[in-house]
Scaffold this active site. Structure first.
Site, PDB file in Angstrom:
ATOM      1  N   ASN A   1       0.880  -1.170   0.000  1.00 36.96           N
ATOM      2  CA  ASN A   1       0.000   0.000   0.000  1.00 36.96           C
ATOM      3  C   ASN A   1       0.916   1.218   0.000  1.00 36.96           C
ATOM      4  O   ASN A   1       1.500   1.559   1.019  1.00 36.96           O
ATOM      5  CB  ASN A   1      -0.889  -0.006   1.244  1.00 36.96           C
ATOM      6  CG  ASN A   1      -1.676   1.287   1.378  1.00 36.96           C
ATOM      7  OD1 ASN A   1      -1.853   2.018   0.411  1.00 36.96           O
ATOM      8  ND2 ASN A   1      -2.139   1.568   2.588  1.00 36.96           N
TER       9      ASN A   1
ATOM     10  N   LYS B   1       0.157   4.255  -0.276  1.00 35.29           N
ATOM     11  CA  LYS B   1      -0.442   5.473   0.274  1.00 35.29           C
ATOM     12  C   LYS B   1      -0.182   6.627  -0.694  1.00 35.29           C
ATOM     13  O   LYS B   1      -0.221   6.414  -1.904  1.00 35.29           O
ATOM     14  CB  LYS B   1       0.098   5.756   1.683  1.00 35.29           C
ATOM     15  CG  LYS B   1       0.095   4.491   2.556  1.00 35.29           C
ATOM     16  CD  LYS B   1       0.318   4.760   3.998  1.00 35.29           C
ATOM     17  CE  LYS B   1       0.490   3.443   4.734  1.00 35.29           C
ATOM     18  NZ  LYS B   1       0.257   3.543   6.147  1.00 35.29           N
TER      19      LYS B   1
ATOM     20  N   HIS C   1      -9.347   1.151   4.516  1.00 34.03           N
ATOM     21  CA  HIS C   1      -8.081   1.333   5.227  1.00 34.03           C
ATOM     22  C   HIS C   1      -8.291   2.260   6.430  1.00 34.03           C
ATOM     23  O   HIS C   1      -9.091   3.194   6.368  1.00 34.03           O
ATOM     24  CB  HIS C   1      -7.027   1.914   4.284  1.00 34.03           C
ATOM     25  CG  HIS C   1      -5.660   1.870   4.869  1.00 34.03           C
ATOM     26  ND1 HIS C   1      -5.195   2.841   5.728  1.00 34.03           N
ATOM     27  CD2 HIS C   1      -4.664   0.956   4.755  1.00 34.03           C
ATOM     28  CE1 HIS C   1      -3.971   2.524   6.109  1.00 34.03           C
ATOM     29  NE2 HIS C   1      -3.618   1.385   5.528  1.00 34.03           N
TER      30      HIS C   1
ATOM     31  N   GLU D   1      -6.661   4.642   7.548  1.00 33.29           N
ATOM     32  CA  GLU D   1      -6.452   6.082   7.285  1.00 33.29           C
ATOM     33  C   GLU D   1      -7.688   6.693   6.626  1.00 33.29           C
ATOM     34  O   GLU D   1      -8.000   7.864   6.847  1.00 33.29           O
ATOM     35  CB  GLU D   1      -5.184   6.276   6.433  1.00 33.29           C
ATOM     36  CG  GLU D   1      -3.938   6.024   7.276  1.00 33.29           C
ATOM     37  CD  GLU D   1      -2.734   5.515   6.506  1.00 33.29           C
ATOM     38  OE1 GLU D   1      -2.712   5.634   5.261  1.00 33.29           O
ATOM     39  OE2 GLU D   1      -1.824   4.979   7.153  1.00 33.29           O
TER      40      GLU D   1
ATOM     41  N   GLU E   1      -5.642  -5.208  10.330  1.00 31.51           N
ATOM     42  CA  GLU E   1      -4.649  -4.164  10.559  1.00 31.51           C
ATOM     43  C   GLU E   1      -4.950  -3.428  11.868  1.00 31.51           C
ATOM     44  O   GLU E   1      -5.773  -2.492  11.886  1.00 31.51           O
ATOM     45  CB  GLU E   1      -4.655  -3.158   9.412  1.00 31.51           C
ATOM     46  CG  GLU E   1      -4.288  -3.766   8.080  1.00 31.51           C
ATOM     47  CD  GLU E   1      -3.627  -2.743   7.173  1.00 31.51           C
ATOM     48  OE1 GLU E   1      -2.514  -3.024   6.707  1.00 31.51           O
ATOM     49  OE2 GLU E   1      -4.189  -1.664   6.950  1.00 31.51           O
TER      50      GLU E   1
ATOM     51  N   GLY F   1       2.089   2.162  10.521  1.00 39.79           N
ATOM     52  CA  GLY F   1       2.986   3.305  10.356  1.00 39.79           C
ATOM     53  C   GLY F   1       3.654   3.752  11.639  1.00 39.79           C
ATOM     54  O   GLY F   1       4.260   4.819  11.696  1.00 39.79           O
TER      55      GLY F   1
ATOM     56  N   SER G   1       3.193  -2.305  10.173  1.00 39.80           N
ATOM     57  CA  SER G   1       4.652  -2.304  10.345  1.00 39.80           C
ATOM     58  C   SER G   1       5.282  -3.664  10.034  1.00 39.80           C
ATOM     59  O   SER G   1       6.278  -4.046  10.657  1.00 39.80           O
ATOM     60  CB  SER G   1       5.037  -1.815  11.743  1.00 39.80           C
ATOM     61  OG  SER G   1       4.554  -0.491  11.947  1.00 39.80           O
TER      62      SER G   1
ATOM     63  N   GLY H   1       2.782  -1.153   4.178  1.00 33.07           N
ATOM     64  CA  GLY H   1       2.887   0.257   3.821  1.00 33.07           C
ATOM     65  C   GLY H   1       4.332   0.647   3.581  1.00 33.07           C
ATOM     66  O   GLY H   1       4.881   0.463   2.499  1.00 33.07           O
TER      67      GLY H   1
END
Ligand code: PEP
Length: 251
Positions: free
Chosen positions: A9, A11, A95, A97, A167, A173, A213, A234
């Site tokens: 991903n 981002k 996701h 975010e 997740e 992150g 992570s 990510g």
């Protein structure tokens, strides 16, 4: 046998030119590593370039979001058939975010998933608990509820086109990774919810990734767990060597 899927991903990273260069670098490194599917979920504007650069390789391309309407007055949004025509095969939905910064709810995640399925995209459906939920001991309740709401009304035959990415939000992150045991336990909870909603066969067949992570150092341990069938990655997916190392761990 469940199929392992290692998905990056990106981002909001990499321009079209950087995308072309990255895939040129990655493709020879992962060539022939067919023990898992390898997917890169890139920004909208990179999809066409990525699909072109990935032609003839074992790298598949995905988007990071999709709108639930087919077309219309939704400024800034992108519909499923646009993604497909641009060359995307996969799309990330839900996701954290998007949930945290853009008002995504389980209801809209469910609508987006249905729209993407109807268009013929494969979905990487993300869910996971906040730190406060884990600390309050309600991880099981939260991921169970999200799984039920996000899959509401989706028939069993469509599950073959859905990957669930567990997740934990506190691990995304942050450099904090769930332990292999925590990841296995939560993925196992999601699998048992799928068994209850559909059937044991559906639960046994669905790919459930861990994300948060994951990197070239911890991937092997996480992927060795029974209920962890891949990763959504990510930061480490932005570096070809690191992403390759994770794909090799899945092989
Ligand atoms: C993600 O974006 O889904 C993710 C897991 O990010 P990171 O690997 O950087 O934690």
């Amino acid at each position: 046998m469940r199929r392992y899927v290692i998905a990056g991903n990106w981002k909001m990273n990499k321009t079209p030119a950087a995308t072309r260069a990255f895939i040129g670098e990655l493709a020879p490194m992962v060539a022939g590593k067919d023990g898992c599917d390898i997917v890169l979920c890139v920004p909208f504007v990179d999809i066409a370039v990525a699909a072109e650069a990935a032609k003839g390789t074992n790298i598949k391309i995905g988007a990071q979001n999709v709108h639930f309407k087919e077309s219309g007055a939704y400024t800034g949004e992108v519909a499923a058939d646009m993604l497909l025509e641009a060359g995307a095969e996969y799309v990330i939905v839900g996701h954290s975010e998007r949930r945290q910064y853009f008002g995504e709810t389980d209801e809209t995640v469910n609508l987006r998933t249905k729209a993407a399925l109807a268009a013929g995209l494969k979905i990487i459906l993300c869910l996971g608990e906040l730190l406060e939920a884990r600390q309050a001991g309600i991880t099981e309740e939260i991921v169970s509820m999200q799984t039920k709401l996000d899959l509401a009304g989706i028939p069993e035959e469509d599950l073959q086109n859905i990957i669930i990415a567990y997740e934990p939000v506190w691990a995304i992150g942050t450099g904090l990774t769930a332990t292999p045991e925590q990841a296995d336990e939560a993925c196992g909870i999601i699998r048992s919810v799928v068994a209850g909603l559909y059937s044991q066969a559906a639960a046994d067949a669905i790919t459930i990734q861990y994300g948060g992570s994951m990197n070239e150092k911890n991937a092997a341990e996480l992927l060795a767990k029974e209920n962890v069938d891949g990763g959504l990655i990510g930061g480490a997916s932005l570096v070809a060597e690191k992403f390759t190392a994770i794909a090799l761990a899945a092989n």
